[in-house]
Design a protein around this motif. Structure first.
Motif, PDB file in Angstrom:
ATOM      1  N   GLN A 231      -5.578   6.983   1.576  1.00  0.00           N
ATOM      2  CA  GLN A 231      -4.683   8.029   2.044  1.00  0.00           C
ATOM      3  C   GLN A 231      -4.990   8.293   3.511  1.00  0.00           C
ATOM      4  O   GLN A 231      -6.125   8.262   3.935  1.00  0.00           O
ATOM      5  N   GLY A 232      -3.932   8.586   4.226  1.00  0.00           N
ATOM      6  CA  GLY A 232      -4.146   9.067   5.572  1.00  0.00           C
ATOM      7  C   GLY A 232      -4.205   7.990   6.621  1.00  0.00           C
ATOM      8  O   GLY A 232      -3.523   6.983   6.513  1.00  0.00           O
ATOM      9  N   PHE A 233      -5.064   8.171   7.586  1.00  0.00           N
ATOM     10  CA  PHE A 233      -4.932   7.607   8.913  1.00  0.00           C
ATOM     11  C   PHE A 233      -4.685   6.113   9.030  1.00  0.00           C
ATOM     12  O   PHE A 233      -3.730   5.697   9.653  1.00  0.00           O
ATOM     13  N   ASN A 234      -5.535   5.291   8.498  1.00  0.00           N
ATOM     14  CA  ASN A 234      -5.329   3.875   8.772  1.00  0.00           C
ATOM     15  C   ASN A 234      -4.735   3.118   7.592  1.00  0.00           C
ATOM     16  O   ASN A 234      -4.425   1.943   7.694  1.00  0.00           O
ATOM     17  N   ALA A 235      -4.546   3.836   6.493  1.00  0.00           N
ATOM     18  CA  ALA A 235      -4.059   3.190   5.282  1.00  0.00           C
ATOM     19  C   ALA A 235      -2.570   2.863   5.387  1.00  0.00           C
ATOM     20  O   ALA A 235      -1.841   3.440   6.186  1.00  0.00           O
TER      21      ALA A 235
ATOM     22  N   ILE B   4       6.050  20.044  -4.220  1.00  0.00           N
ATOM     23  CA  ILE B   4       6.336  18.701  -4.734  1.00  0.00           C
ATOM     24  C   ILE B   4       5.117  17.810  -4.481  1.00  0.00           C
ATOM     25  O   ILE B   4       4.537  17.834  -3.396  1.00  0.00           O
ATOM     26  N   ASN B   5       4.783  17.035  -5.495  1.00  0.00           N
ATOM     27  CA  ASN B   5       3.649  16.141  -5.369  1.00  0.00           C
ATOM     28  C   ASN B   5       4.159  14.700  -5.330  1.00  0.00           C
ATOM     29  O   ASN B   5       4.901  14.279  -6.208  1.00  0.00           O
ATOM     30  N   ILE B   6       3.797  13.935  -4.319  1.00  0.00           N
ATOM     31  CA  ILE B   6       4.146  12.513  -4.302  1.00  0.00           C
ATOM     32  C   ILE B   6       2.856  11.727  -4.478  1.00  0.00           C
ATOM     33  O   ILE B   6       2.000  11.750  -3.604  1.00  0.00           O
ATOM     34  N   PRO B   7       2.713  11.046  -5.627  1.00  0.00           N
ATOM     35  CA  PRO B   7       1.478  10.292  -5.854  1.00  0.00           C
ATOM     36  C   PRO B   7       1.411   9.058  -4.955  1.00  0.00           C
ATOM     37  O   PRO B   7       2.387   8.703  -4.293  1.00  0.00           O
ATOM     38  N   LEU B   8       0.251   8.417  -4.992  1.00  0.00           N
ATOM     39  CA  LEU B   8      -0.024   7.286  -4.109  1.00  0.00           C
ATOM     40  C   LEU B   8       1.078   6.230  -4.122  1.00  0.00           C
ATOM     41  O   LEU B   8       1.383   5.643  -5.158  1.00  0.00           O
ATOM     42  N   LYS B   9       1.689   5.995  -2.992  1.00  0.00           N
ATOM     43  CA  LYS B   9       2.614   4.862  -2.843  1.00  0.00           C
ATOM     44  C   LYS B   9       2.640   4.439  -1.376  1.00  0.00           C
ATOM     45  O   LYS B   9       1.924   5.024  -0.547  1.00  0.00           O
ATOM     46  N   SER B  10       3.417   3.443  -1.050  1.00  0.00           N
ATOM     47  CA  SER B  10       3.409   2.938   0.323  1.00  0.00           C
ATOM     48  C   SER B  10       3.975   3.991   1.274  1.00  0.00           C
ATOM     49  O   SER B  10       4.787   4.829   0.888  1.00  0.00           O
TER      50      SER B  10
ATOM     51  N   THR C 255      -0.916   3.105   2.568  1.00  0.00           N
ATOM     52  CA  THR C 255      -0.430   3.960   1.489  1.00  0.00           C
ATOM     53  C   THR C 255      -0.786   5.406   1.810  1.00  0.00           C
ATOM     54  O   THR C 255      -1.593   5.684   2.679  1.00  0.00           O
ATOM     55  N   ASN C 256      -0.169   6.298   1.047  1.00  0.00           N
ATOM     56  CA  ASN C 256      -0.460   7.711   1.218  1.00  0.00           C
ATOM     57  C   ASN C 256      -0.093   8.432  -0.080  1.00  0.00           C
ATOM     58  O   ASN C 256       0.660   7.910  -0.910  1.00  0.00           O
ATOM     59  N   ALA C 257      -0.653   9.616  -0.252  1.00  0.00           N
ATOM     60  CA  ALA C 257      -0.264  10.490  -1.355  1.00  0.00           C
ATOM     61  C   ALA C 257      -0.197  11.867  -0.736  1.00  0.00           C
ATOM     62  O   ALA C 257      -1.122  12.258  -0.026  1.00  0.00           O
ATOM     63  N   VAL C 258       0.896  12.576  -0.957  1.00  0.00           N
ATOM     64  CA  VAL C 258       1.042  13.856  -0.267  1.00  0.00           C
ATOM     65  C   VAL C 258       1.483  14.957  -1.210  1.00  0.00           C
ATOM     66  O   VAL C 258       2.025  14.713  -2.297  1.00  0.00           O
ATOM     67  N   HIS C 259       1.254  16.159  -0.766  1.00  0.00           N
ATOM     68  CA  HIS C 259       1.655  17.345  -1.477  1.00  0.00           C
ATOM     69  C   HIS C 259       2.536  18.114  -0.488  1.00  0.00           C
ATOM     70  O   HIS C 259       2.147  18.330   0.644  1.00  0.00           O
ATOM     71  N   ILE C 260       3.727  18.479  -0.968  1.00  0.00           N
ATOM     72  CA  ILE C 260       4.694  19.086  -0.052  1.00  0.00           C
ATOM     73  C   ILE C 260       4.949  20.539  -0.436  1.00  0.00           C
ATOM     74  O   ILE C 260       5.169  20.844  -1.616  1.00  0.00           O
ATOM     75  N   LEU C 261       4.913  21.418   0.524  1.00  0.00           N
ATOM     76  CA  LEU C 261       5.261  22.825   0.317  1.00  0.00           C
ATOM     77  C   LEU C 261       6.423  23.159   1.251  1.00  0.00           C
ATOM     78  O   LEU C 261       6.424  22.746   2.409  1.00  0.00           O
ATOM     79  N   THR C 262       7.406  23.900   0.734  1.00  0.00           N
ATOM     80  CA  THR C 262       8.506  24.317   1.611  1.00  0.00           C
ATOM     81  C   THR C 262       8.488  25.833   1.755  1.00  0.00           C
ATOM     82  O   THR C 262       7.945  26.550   0.915  1.00  0.00           O
TER      83      THR C 262
END
Lengths: 230, 230
Positions: free
Chosen positions: B186-190, B205-211, B192-199
């Motif tokens: 996750q993050g800088f040099n990867a 919304i949770n987005i699990p690990l993907k490209s 792929t990433n997995a993120v958690h979104i707040l509006t």
């Protein structure tokens, strides 16, 4: 005749045959925390050109590189490192096995006194970052030299010749390659360079602005001659 | 039917048509002297993927990038910057002309209080480097917001959700995209990433690990929906 040319080319190609050459290249990255780093603008180009050229001249080449985005030259054994401490260890491990050592890497001479495992949160106002000196790799190489021919680089912005001469003596180098990075098209990110070379034996050679590929060939020819005579 | 699929694809392709999207990406480099810099490990990949995806979805895209080694996505207008001060100026110049602003850049929050024109010579013993706070770009964007939909990123190593929520509120964002860079892949040099979104509207919304390519598409779909409803 064509035969003479071929013989000459083949002689030139063999000038480093049987020699083991160790080259360091690129910057180092000193970790402040998982996000922030202290580094420098070294692209690694000069070191990678030297590694490629040394390989073409018949040497067995080990290239120890900091984080760069360059392709490993064909036939060259590459070891990747990140920090100045990694670089120190890798170079010291390799040193005894090599005959010619060329240190082009721009190793950070300071590293954070404390490196944090979690991202340091910002606060209002200024921050004092305490840096400590890293191990002086070139100094250690000079002190532990047995049979090696040791070449250092000096990238400076002012009093470049005086500083280079001091470096040659203080670090017990056999050759110092000085470049004035305050000039355009020289040094870190450029594809060209212009250097001034001083040897322990008192030689002074000036190589005017040309491609790093050509500079690498010129340098290795000089080094090969010096090594042959010593 | 095939016609339905085509209509759907073409609808999806058009969800950002008429929108001007401003994306920032990459690290910044803060100059200590002509050789040394303070920077971070941001590769710029997430921002470049977002720029490419926004362009594919019909938006007019401006990408302001710190020093990275990525190719400019086709159809994207790119502006290169080096320091946090450069980034601040470029973003502020562009802000009023854009409808959606996504700030993925990892802008240094500290810069040396003094920047030297000549290489600083090392001395024995530790060195105290005084750093001052840089301008808070996201804060300024929040304060000067008129019609823009403002998306911030929070890359943290601990208490990631709490910190992200605070960022959403403090910086007057419409959306915050949180990633835990202490996790692998996750993050800088990867890639792929997995993120958690707040509006701002209270969605989580949770987005699990993907490209990062897929994350970019998901994020822009959500942003497009939110923008349509506001």
């Amino acid at each position: 005749t064509i035969a003479d040319v071929l013989v000459e080319a083949s002689n030139r190609a063999a000038i480093l045959k049987g020699k083991k050459v160790l080259i360091t290249a690129g910057p180092t990255e000193e970790k402040i925390d998982p996000v922030r780093v202290l580094t420098n603008h070294s692209s690694g180009k000069m070191g990678f050109e030297l590694a490629a050229a040394a390989n073409e001249l018949g040497a067995e080449v080990t290239l120890i590189s900091g984080p760069v985005t360059l392709e490993t030259p064909v036939g060259v054994h590459r070891i990747d490192v990140i920090s100045s401490e990694d670089m120190y260890r890798a170079v010291m491990n390799q040193y005894v096995h090599h005959d010619i050592v060329i240190k082009t890497a721009a190793v950070s001479d300071y590293t954070p006194s404390v490196s944090y495992d979690q991202k340091v949160k910002k606060t209002d106002g200024p921050l004092l970052l305490e840096l400590k000196r890293t191990k002086d790799i070139l100094q250690a190489l000079g002190e532990q030299k047995t049979h090696q021919y040791l070449v250092g680089f000096a990238a400076e912005t002012n009093d470049v010749l005086a500083y280079g001469k001091k470096k040659l003596e203080n670090k017990q180098l056999d050759m110092v390659v000085i470049n004035d990075i305050s000039q355009p098209n020289q040094g870190f990110n450029a594809d060209t360079n212009a250097v001034h070379i001083l040897t322990k034996t008192g030689k002074e050679i000036n190589i005017p602005l040309k491609s790093k590929t050509e500079i690498a060939q010129d340098l290795l020819s000089m080094i090969a001659k010096e090594v042959d005579r010593s």
